[in-house]
Design an enzyme around this catalytic site. Sequence first.
Site, PDB file in Angstrom:
ATOM      1  CB  CYS A 154     -20.388  27.729  39.350  1.00 61.37           C
ATOM      2  SG  CYS A 154     -20.507  29.179  38.061  1.00 61.37           S
ATOM      3  CB  CYS A 206     -21.375  31.396  40.075  1.00 63.18           C
ATOM      4  SG  CYS A 206     -22.152  30.479  38.801  1.00 63.18           S
TER       5      CYS A 206
END
Length: 97
Positions: A26, A23
């Site tokens: 993230c 991600c």
Amino acid sequence: MDKFGAVINSDKPVLVDFFATWCGPCKMMTPILHDVKAAMGDRVTILKIDVDKNPEVASQFQVQGVPTLIVFKKGVVQWRQSGVVQAKELQQILLRY
């Protein structure tokens, strides 16, 4: 899970970052969390939980998107938000608890 339960039942606020290695947003949270920890020190505990390695924890808290940040105090969810949150905003939220 027992260890996770013990950590989130703390008297001080615990910020949990539910993330995934694939991600992009993230990855943006990592330096932000470092800044928050540097600024707040022992007043807060910060945990990172990889949703791919800990799907049972993620589903227990209905984490559907990553990153999802949840603040716990004494095992109770105080605040949660999906997406990237800036360090200053996170510090203000944590100072409430």
